[in-house]
Scaffold this active site. Structure first.
Site, mmCIF file in Angstrom:
data_model
loop_
_atom_site.group_PDB
_atom_site.id
_atom_site.type_symbol
_atom_site.label_atom_id
_atom_site.label_comp_id
_atom_site.label_asym_id
_atom_site.label_seq_id
_atom_site.Cartn_x
_atom_site.Cartn_y
_atom_site.Cartn_z
ATOM 1 N N ASP A 25 0.829 3.171 17.662
ATOM 2 C CA ASP A 25 -0.166 2.267 16.809
ATOM 3 C C ASP A 25 -1.474 1.950 17.385
ATOM 4 O O ASP A 25 -1.423 2.231 18.533
ATOM 5 C CB ASP A 25 0.943 1.002 16.642
ATOM 6 N N ASN A 73 4.125 3.679 5.156
ATOM 7 C CA ASN A 73 2.720 4.281 5.202
ATOM 8 C C ASN A 73 2.277 4.965 3.739
ATOM 9 O O ASN A 73 1.110 5.138 3.735
ATOM 10 C CB ASN A 73 2.454 5.154 6.461
#
Ligand code: IPE
Ligand code: IPE
Ligand code: MG
Length: 255
Positions: A25, A73
């Protein structure tokens, strides 16, 4: 005598984690800090992937799982999703021979069918080319979500029950685990999350039950081999109790 590769790093080979899983991330924030488009962060992030795969293979990790794209996502702007898919395709194409020469087997976990056809073709090619490799498994989590995975495994159990292949009493933890995308692989010993967020974001919900968790503020594109080795060394100092009471005798040995 040939020395073991992990030894020069001060890593104890007897307690090496078998499976390392990473929530990669912070690519967007890395790019933002540089006033660049988020996609530049993803591009730089793929360099970190290359370096980490190499480091894991070098020290003898059996399974490396990388969270590259979650089921959630898909809700990002279409341009970012398209760019991520293009990067993924490029990565698979450029890394395939290298993975193969390092003895790494590529395995995709997640909803492969949702990925664009050309990405699926690259995945199939790389998976086929590396299928007999035994040095390390590289699990790429693509369109992956822990809840979707558990639901899919439950559905498979239901189908096997309905067809008479199994009985209700055969529905055990092992039977469910075998039907997950990670069936047959050991559970992760370590889950690393970069960029400081303190959450799992739907990653390996079942498998991470007893994983040791490491959260670092480092943004994924800046994550280094050095920092990874530090995490492995720290992991080796942790006391994994699995809910039990560990009695340490006077001489320091565990009983
Ligand atoms: C991780 O970086 C990569 C993916 C989720 C695909 P992000 O894109 O989430 O980066 P941040 O969290 O916005 O910084
Ligand atoms: C988790 O990161 C997914 C991947 C790294 C692929 P996100 O950036 O999508 O997670 P949230 O939205 O911060 O929970
Ligand atoms: Mg993020």
């Amino acid at each position: 005598m040939k020395s073991d590769p992990a030894e020069p790093y001060g890593i104890d080979l007897k307690t090496l984690p078998r499976h390392v899983a990473v929530i990669m991330d912070g690519n967007g924030r890395w790019a933002k800090k540089r006033l660049m488009n988020r996609v530049n962060g993803h591009k730089q992030g793929s360099e970190t992937v290359r370096a980490l795969v190499t480091a894991c293979r070098e020290i003898g990790i059996e399974v490396l799982t990388l969270y590259a794209f979650s089921t959630e996502n898909w809700s990002r702007p279409a341009a970012e999703v398209t760019a991520l898919m293009a990067l993924l395709k490029r990565f698979l194409r450029s890394e395939r021979d290298d993975l193969d020469s390092k003895g790494i087997r590529l395995n995709v976990i997640g909803q492969k069918y949702r990925l664009p056809a050309d990405v699926q073709t690259e995945i199939d090619g790389a998976t086929l080319q590396t299928r007999n490799n035994t040095g390390m498994v590289l699990n790429l989590a693509l369109s992956y979500g822990g809840r979707e995975e558990i639901t899919m495994a439950a559905k498979r159990l239901a189908e096997d029950l309905a067809s008479g292949k199994i009985l209700a009493d055969d529905i055990t933890e092992t039977a469910l685990a075998d039907r997950l995308y990670t069936g047959g692989l050991p559970d992760p010993d370590i889950v690393i999350r970069t960029s400081g967020e303190m959450r799992l974001s739907n990653f390996l919900l079942w498998q991470a039950a007893y994983a040791e968790i490491f959260i670092t503020d480092t943004l994924w594109p800046d994550f280094s081999k050095q920092e990874f080795l530090d995490i492995v060394r720290e992991y080796q100092t942790r006391d994994r109790r699995y809910g039990k009471v560990v009695c340490t005798s006077n001489d320091g040995s565990q009983q």
